[in-house]
Design a protein around this motif. Structure first.
Motif, PDB file in Angstrom:
ATOM      1  N   TYR A 109      13.890  35.906 -29.075  1.00  0.00           N
ATOM      2  CA  TYR A 109      14.277  34.529 -29.418  1.00  0.00           C
ATOM      3  C   TYR A 109      14.302  33.641 -28.184  1.00  0.00           C
ATOM      4  O   TYR A 109      13.815  32.507 -28.214  1.00  0.00           O
ATOM      5  CB  TYR A 109      15.647  34.535 -30.104  1.00  0.00           C
ATOM      6  N   TRP A 122      10.757  32.921 -27.224  1.00  0.00           N
ATOM      7  CA  TRP A 122      10.194  31.930 -28.134  1.00  0.00           C
ATOM      8  C   TRP A 122      10.683  30.530 -27.775  1.00  0.00           C
ATOM      9  O   TRP A 122       9.893  29.573 -27.769  1.00  0.00           O
ATOM     10  CB  TRP A 122      10.578  32.268 -29.575  1.00  0.00           C
ATOM     11  N   LEU A 123      11.971  30.372 -27.457  1.00  0.00           N
ATOM     12  CA  LEU A 123      12.504  29.063 -27.082  1.00  0.00           C
ATOM     13  C   LEU A 123      11.847  28.534 -25.810  1.00  0.00           C
ATOM     14  O   LEU A 123      11.502  27.351 -25.725  1.00  0.00           O
ATOM     15  CB  LEU A 123      14.019  29.148 -26.879  1.00  0.00           C
ATOM     16  N   VAL A 175       8.843  29.313 -24.553  1.00  0.00           N
ATOM     17  CA  VAL A 175       7.433  28.990 -24.797  1.00  0.00           C
ATOM     18  C   VAL A 175       7.316  27.745 -25.670  1.00  0.00           C
ATOM     19  O   VAL A 175       6.458  26.888 -25.432  1.00  0.00           O
ATOM     20  CB  VAL A 175       6.689  30.198 -25.406  1.00  0.00           C
ATOM     21  N   ALA A 176       8.192  27.606 -26.664  1.00  0.00           N
ATOM     22  CA  ALA A 176       8.156  26.413 -27.513  1.00  0.00           C
ATOM     23  C   ALA A 176       8.477  25.163 -26.691  1.00  0.00           C
ATOM     24  O   ALA A 176       7.843  24.114 -26.875  1.00  0.00           O
ATOM     25  CB  ALA A 176       9.141  26.553 -28.672  1.00  0.00           C
ATOM     26  N   GLY A 177       9.428  25.253 -25.801  1.00  0.00           N
ATOM     27  CA  GLY A 177       9.741  24.127 -24.917  1.00  0.00           C
ATOM     28  C   GLY A 177       8.584  23.785 -24.001  1.00  0.00           C
ATOM     29  O   GLY A 177       8.283  22.608 -23.766  1.00  0.00           O
ATOM     30  N   MET A 213       5.406  24.354 -24.663  1.00  0.00           N
ATOM     31  CA  MET A 213       4.355  23.730 -25.481  1.00  0.00           C
ATOM     32  C   MET A 213       4.677  22.261 -25.743  1.00  0.00           C
ATOM     33  O   MET A 213       3.776  21.422 -25.777  1.00  0.00           O
ATOM     34  CB  MET A 213       4.191  24.478 -26.808  1.00  0.00           C
ATOM     35  N   ALA A 214       5.950  21.933 -25.910  1.00  0.00           N
ATOM     36  CA  ALA A 214       6.342  20.533 -26.103  1.00  0.00           C
ATOM     37  C   ALA A 214       6.030  19.713 -24.859  1.00  0.00           C
ATOM     38  O   ALA A 214       5.552  18.573 -24.950  1.00  0.00           O
ATOM     39  CB  ALA A 214       7.822  20.445 -26.448  1.00  0.00           C
ATOM     40  N   ARG A 237       2.222  19.224 -24.853  1.00  0.00           N
ATOM     41  CA  ARG A 237       1.815  18.205 -25.839  1.00  0.00           C
ATOM     42  C   ARG A 237       2.139  16.804 -25.335  1.00  0.00           C
ATOM     43  O   ARG A 237       1.329  15.887 -25.448  1.00  0.00           O
ATOM     44  CB  ARG A 237       2.497  18.457 -27.176  1.00  0.00           C
ATOM     45  N   LYS A 285      -2.107  27.500 -24.382  1.00  0.00           N
ATOM     46  CA  LYS A 285      -1.078  28.509 -24.654  1.00  0.00           C
ATOM     47  C   LYS A 285      -0.838  29.421 -23.465  1.00  0.00           C
ATOM     48  O   LYS A 285       0.287  29.851 -23.227  1.00  0.00           O
ATOM     49  CB  LYS A 285      -1.430  29.300 -25.902  1.00  0.00           C
ATOM     50  N   ALA A 344       1.252  27.400 -21.238  1.00  0.00           N
ATOM     51  CA  ALA A 344       2.621  27.315 -21.756  1.00  0.00           C
ATOM     52  C   ALA A 344       3.437  28.532 -21.343  1.00  0.00           C
ATOM     53  O   ALA A 344       4.611  28.397 -20.980  1.00  0.00           O
ATOM     54  CB  ALA A 344       2.605  27.171 -23.268  1.00  0.00           C
ATOM     55  N   ALA A 356       6.669  28.420 -19.065  1.00  0.00           N
ATOM     56  CA  ALA A 356       7.907  29.034 -19.538  1.00  0.00           C
ATOM     57  C   ALA A 356       8.445  30.021 -18.503  1.00  0.00           C
ATOM     58  O   ALA A 356       9.663  30.073 -18.256  1.00  0.00           O
ATOM     59  CB  ALA A 356       7.672  29.733 -20.870  1.00  0.00           C
TER      60      ALA A 356
END
Length: 95
Positions: A26, A29-30, A32-34, A36-37, A40, A63, A66, A70
């Motif tokens: 988790y 994931w947080l 990598v998601a940050g 990617m934001a 973007r 990716k 990213a 991260a």
């Protein structure tokens, strides 16, 4: 945290593969998601003033960049938690 490439070494030659899945999924994931934001936002706004990210995106897919971002953010967070200091944004003139 699993944000580094899995390493298979033989005969002194290191072969780097996919990111390893060790650590908290988790949290990974947080991060990598940050990242990617950030990428973007970087693509929509154009140059971000961050030459490290500009060069990375010119060389690698989004990716992969990213995961690298991260990893960098996780290392910065770890250093801040360890030292107890506050984050100081680097001076753009020095970067």
């Amino acid at each position: 945290m699993g944000l580094v490439p899995r390493q298979n070494s033989t005969g002194g030659k290191a072969r780097l593969g996919r990111i390893c899945k060790q650590g908290d999924g988790y949290l990974r994931w947080l991060l990598v998601a940050g990242a990617m934001a950030v990428i973007r936002h970087h693509r929509r706004k154009g140059a971000s003033g961050n030459p490290w990210l500009d060069d990375l995106l010119a060389r690698k897919p989004a990716k992969v960049a990213a995961v690298a971002l991260a990893n960098k953010n996780a290392r910065i967070a770890w250093a801040l938690l360890r030292s107890g200091e506050r984050y100081r944004r680097p001076d753009p003139a020095l970067v």
